[in-house]
Scaffold this active site. Structure first.
Site, PDB file in Angstrom:
ATOM      1  N   ALA A 247       0.811  -1.213   0.000  1.00 16.19           N
ATOM      2  CA  ALA A 247       0.000   0.000   0.000  1.00 16.19           C
ATOM      3  C   ALA A 247       0.850   1.271   0.000  1.00 16.19           C
ATOM      4  O   ALA A 247       2.084   1.228   0.020  1.00 16.19           O
ATOM      5  CB  ALA A 247      -0.942  -0.014   1.209  1.00 16.19           C
ATOM      6  N   HIS A 248       0.162   2.405  -0.010  1.00 18.31           N
ATOM      7  CA  HIS A 248       0.838   3.698  -0.096  1.00 18.31           C
ATOM      8  C   HIS A 248       1.724   3.979   1.120  1.00 18.31           C
ATOM      9  O   HIS A 248       1.435   3.578   2.233  1.00 18.31           O
ATOM     10  CB  HIS A 248      -0.173   4.839  -0.290  1.00 18.31           C
ATOM     11  CG  HIS A 248      -1.294   4.861   0.707  1.00 18.31           C
ATOM     12  ND1 HIS A 248      -2.591   5.108   0.346  1.00 18.31           N
ATOM     13  CD2 HIS A 248      -1.328   4.668   2.046  1.00 18.31           C
ATOM     14  CE1 HIS A 248      -3.367   5.089   1.409  1.00 18.31           C
ATOM     15  NE2 HIS A 248      -2.615   4.829   2.462  1.00 18.31           N
TER      16      HIS A 248
END
Length: 338
Positions: A247-248
């Site tokens: 994820a980010h």
């Protein structure tokens, strides 16, 4: 971190008054003050618009250089003395509105019939397969192979002797030398960020990048999301298996190994030389030390020190987990163990 203009076209600075009018915020500060960038509160520089959201029960990390804040009433107490304030019920949403008025992702304006943009730089020894497209401002290094139907977005930098497999896509990314992306890898898409707005949930815009350092390998159909404001980074010689999700804002150190079906939530830190077994899941903002091993199917919700081996869900030190599993088996099968 400053928004990278290679990937996000600047639409121009705003005044504090314009931001207040655009978002409906109550202004406490000089309306003529120029807002020249966007950032998280932890990394904001002079001129950046930062935001403070949540219930205000815990103090947020705030950069000493931050001077302009979008905030709610609950977080007013954390705004540094002398800083300009814009007060709204939904500061994350208002911050996103202002950000989108200042920057636009360049790939949204990528049009035309050219398979390789005239503004791209492709080394004469690089090979671009049929169906692949290369956006304006992209750079492809010496000896790199771009497979069939690959999409290389505007501004993307790919180093020397890389292999980008069929149907992969790379956006908002800086890729080092000798990097391998297998078929269907997705690099630099928007992460799973959701924010509350007056009309319900909305996708949070992302203005960060993905950085893949030298000799990184990414498996087929693995997704690595770009950061919200900061970067998602995979260190040198990190190896990611097929069908993983990163994820980010995640940062992996050097030579991290991650087996298939793993899922890493936003803003996780994993130290160098760590090994993550198949189907490992790590909750957001967890910090994993160097040389850590996580057994297959572990679910990790808290930080781990260097060199430890954990397993189970919720994950715990491996010997403790194995003792608990053994005890549970005995309780479930008392006759067999008598």
């Amino acid at each position: 971190m400053t928004v990278d203009p290679r990937f996000y076209a600047p639409l121009g600075a705003l005044t504090l008054g314009q931001v207040a009018e655009l978002t409906g915020a109550a202004l406490d500060g000089d309306g003529d003050l120029r807002v020249t960038g966007i950032a998280s509160a932890a990394n904001a520089q002079a001129g950046d618009l930062a935001f403070l959201d949540g219930d205000g029960k815990s103090a947020p990390e705030i950069s000493v250089n931050a001077g302009i804040f979008m905030t709610n009433e609950a977080n007013l107490k954390y705004v540094p003395e002398g800083a300009a304030k814009l007060v709204v019920p939904l500061p994350r949403y208002a911050h996103a509105v202002a950000a989108l008025a200042m920057y636009r992702p360049r790939h949204l304006d990528w049009t035309g019939d050219a398979r390789i943009s005239p503004d791209a730089q492709v080394h004469e020894d690089a090979r671009v397969s049929p169906g692949a497209v290369v956006g304006p401002g992209a750079v492809i290094g010496e000896g790199t192979w771009i497979g069939p139907n690959v999409s290389i977005g505007p501004g993307v930098q790919i180093g020397r002797h890389c292999q980008i497999g069929a149907n992969a896509s790379v956006f908002c990314a800086l890729v080092g030398d000798h990097v391998t992306l297998l078929a269907g890898a997705r690099i630099g898409e928007t992460g799973f960020g959701v924010l509350a707005s007056p009309d319900g949930q909305r996708d949070a815009p992302h203005f960060g990048r993905v950085i893949l350092q030298d000799h990184v390998s990414i498996g087929a159909n693995t997704c690595i999301d770009r950061g919200v404001f900061e970067d998602t980074i995979l260190g040198e010689r990190t190896k990611i298996d097929n069908l993983c999700q990163i994820a980010h804002n995640v940062v992996f150190g050097r030579s991290v190994v991650m087996a298939a079906f793993g899922g890493i939530s936003g803003s996780v830190r994993v130290g160098s030389q760590s090994m993550l077994g198949g189907r490992v899941g790590i909750a957001d903002h967890v910090e994993v030390g160097e040389g850590v091993s996580l057994a297959a199917s572990s679910g990790l919700f808290r930080n781990i020190e260097d060199g430890e081996t954990w397993g189970g869900t919720p994950a715990k030190p491996i010997r403790q987990w194995m003792r608990e599993v053994a005890w549970l088996q005995k309780q479930a099968n008392p006759k067999k163990n008598s």
